[in-house]
Design a protein around this motif. Structure first.
Motif, short mmCIF file in Angstrom:
data_model
loop_
_atom_site.label_atom_id
_atom_site.label_comp_id
_atom_site.label_asym_id
_atom_site.label_seq_id
_atom_site.Cartn_x
_atom_site.Cartn_y
_atom_site.Cartn_z
N VAL A 180 0.84 -1.21 0.00
CA VAL A 180 0.00 0.00 0.00
C VAL A 180 0.86 1.25 0.00
O VAL A 180 0.65 2.17 -0.80
N VAL A 181 1.85 1.31 0.88
CA VAL A 181 2.62 2.55 1.04
C VAL A 181 3.75 2.68 0.01
O VAL A 181 4.23 3.78 -0.25
N MET A 182 4.17 1.55 -0.58
CA MET A 182 5.28 1.62 -1.52
C MET A 182 4.87 1.26 -2.95
O MET A 182 5.60 1.55 -3.89
N GLY A 183 3.69 0.63 -3.11
CA GLY A 183 3.27 0.26 -4.45
C GLY A 183 4.29 -0.64 -5.11
O GLY A 183 4.77 -1.62 -4.55
N ARG A 184 4.67 -0.27 -6.34
CA ARG A 184 5.64 -1.05 -7.10
C ARG A 184 7.00 -0.35 -7.14
O ARG A 184 7.77 -0.51 -8.08
N THR A 185 7.26 0.45 -6.10
CA THR A 185 8.52 1.19 -6.06
C THR A 185 9.71 0.25 -6.11
O THR A 185 10.65 0.44 -6.87
N LEU A 186 9.66 -0.80 -5.28
CA LEU A 186 10.79 -1.72 -5.19
C LEU A 186 10.49 -2.94 -6.04
O LEU A 186 10.32 -4.04 -5.55
N SER A 187 10.40 -2.77 -7.37
CA SER A 187 10.05 -3.85 -8.28
C SER A 187 11.30 -4.54 -8.80
O SER A 187 11.52 -4.62 -10.01
N VAL A 188 12.13 -5.02 -7.88
CA VAL A 188 13.31 -5.79 -8.25
C VAL A 188 13.26 -7.11 -7.51
O VAL A 188 12.65 -7.23 -6.43
N HIS A 189 13.89 -8.12 -8.08
CA HIS A 189 13.86 -9.46 -7.52
C HIS A 189 14.61 -9.51 -6.19
O HIS A 189 15.55 -8.75 -5.95
N ALA A 190 14.18 -10.44 -5.32
CA ALA A 190 14.82 -10.58 -4.01
C ALA A 190 16.30 -10.93 -4.14
O ALA A 190 17.11 -10.52 -3.31
N LEU A 191 16.66 -11.70 -5.19
CA LEU A 191 18.07 -12.04 -5.37
C LEU A 191 18.89 -10.80 -5.68
O LEU A 191 20.02 -10.65 -5.17
N VAL A 192 18.34 -9.88 -6.47
CA VAL A 192 19.04 -8.63 -6.76
C VAL A 192 19.20 -7.81 -5.48
O VAL A 192 20.26 -7.22 -5.24
#
Length: 399
Positions: free
Chosen positions: A299-311
């Motif tokens: 909700v608060v970040m949306g798709r801001t951090l749209s990188v894979h967990a491995l990255v």
């Protein structure tokens, strides 16, 4: 044909692979030299990055005040002082919460680890004692090393470095807020035509990602620290305030920060209140982290951090190795910004960019160079939001 191939051995498959390998090695060498150079001037680089992140986080407030009719200087000055007061109060609260009880906290955590260690040694599952000792020594070496302690104020020299960096960050932050449009317009002078349109889109998306990440992470950190700290107080666990402060700081390190803070709280509860309370603390930490990851963070970040967990994990590791705790905090938002910039640059091809787009980008850059972009941006903001929404929709389709 055979004679021609012998005369030019770089034309066959092996030759082309060799050329690519040589190019890759040169790129890696250039990257290594660049990173080494940045490390040598980290007293400038780290305050610059921190100022950029804070400016991205506070920029919406500055623009909102300008839209409400505040003069540009007043909006900038008010936002700057408000941010400095908030940061100063936060840092002071964390320092006073932790520094006075740091020794007791370390002793409790060590005693808790020793209890867990004794249980593992005498438990039914065979465990190599030497491996446990090596793991413990490695953790202690990391905690007490100069790498991990680079961001901690230890000694007169470190205190001087910290104060210098803080003052430099404050100065850079002020100029970012005051002359951000002019600085960006100066950088954009290197781009023309369709590349100018792409560069402006990269700047807009990167700033949105960076600001959204910082604001979202701060909200998540406050919620985590409040509920976990409240649970520690209700359970009667000592050192609840410094543990809540550590939870707040750990929330800025994705994946591992909240987990390590929860383990520390459980170790203290194990020593002071017994295994049942420690188990309840672990359950509370897991529940809070799950609620945060599945409900609050989207909700608060949306798709801001749209990188894979491995990255994220690789970025955390590299940032920690290069700059310690500060590197761990900065590495993830920088990785997210780099990925957002790459996607923004490739969002449209040159053929899809119209002459009207180029003309608009040139006009906005010209206004920014004269410090007139803020008012125009406030007026034109609604018209640009659909483009950002379309970009996000395209990202969903691609992913």
């Amino acid at each position: 044909m055979q004679t021609q191939n012998r005369a030019n051995p770089w034309q066959d498959g092996l030759g082309r692979v060799s050329i690519r390998a040589g190019q890759l090695l040169m790129l890696l060498a250039l990257t290594a030299v660049l990173i080494y150079g940045l490390i040598q001037v980290r007293l400038v680089v780290i305050p610059l990055l921190l100022a950029l992140i804070l400016a991205a986080a506070i920029a919406p407030l500055v623009n909102w005040l300008r839209r409400k009719g505040w003069p540009s200087a007043a909006a900038t000055g008010f936002s700057f002082l408000l941010l400095l007061l908030a940061l100063g109060g936060l840092v002071t609260a964390i320092v006073f919460a932790v520094i006075g009880q740091a020794g007791e906290l370390a002793r409790s955590a060590t005693a808790g680890f020793d209890q867990v260690y004794a249980f593992v040694r005498t438990g039914p599952i065979p465990v190599d004692d030497q491996q446990i000792q090596q793991a413990r020594d490695a953790v202690l070496d990391f905690v007490t090393s100069s790498t991990a302690g680079a961001g901690v104020v230890t000694g007169l020299s470190a205190a001087g470095t910290f104060i210098t960096g803080a003052l430099l960050m404050a100065v850079i932050l002020f100029f970012f807020l005051k002359d951000g449009e002019r600085i960006w317009a100066f950088i954009l002078r290197a781009f023309k035509g369709t590349r100018l349109v792409k560069a402006r889109r990269v700047g807009q998306d990167s700033l949105a990602v960076l600001g959204g990440y910082v604001r979202g992470t701060a909200i998540v950190a406050i919620v985590d620290a409040f509920f976990i700290g409240l649970a520690l107080v209700v359970l009667g666990v000592p050192l609840a305030l410094p543990l809540a402060a550590i939870v707040f700081i750990g929330a800025f390190i994705p994946l591992v920060g909240a987990t390590l803070a929860g383990v520390l709280a459980a170790l203290v509860a194990l020593v002071a209140n017994g295994p049942v309370t420690a188990l309840i603390v672990i359950i509370v930490v897991i529940v809070v982290n799950q609620l945060e990851g599945n409900f609050l963070q989207p909700v608060v970040m949306g798709r801001t951090l749209s990188v894979h967990a491995l990255v994220i994990l690789l970025a955390l590791t590299a940032g920690t190795i290069l700059a310690g705790i500060i590197g761990a905090i900065l590495s993830v938002p920088l990785a997210a910004v780099i990925w957002a910039a790459i996607k923004a640059w490739n969002e449209k091809t040159d053929a899809q960019i119209t002459a009207e787009d180029v003309s608009r980008a040139e006009q906005e850059t010209s206004r920014g160079a004269h410090g007139q972009l803020s008012a125009a941006a406030a007026t034109d903001q609604p018209s640009r939001e659909p483009a950002v929404s379309d970009s996000r929709a395209g990202q969903r389709t691609e992913e």
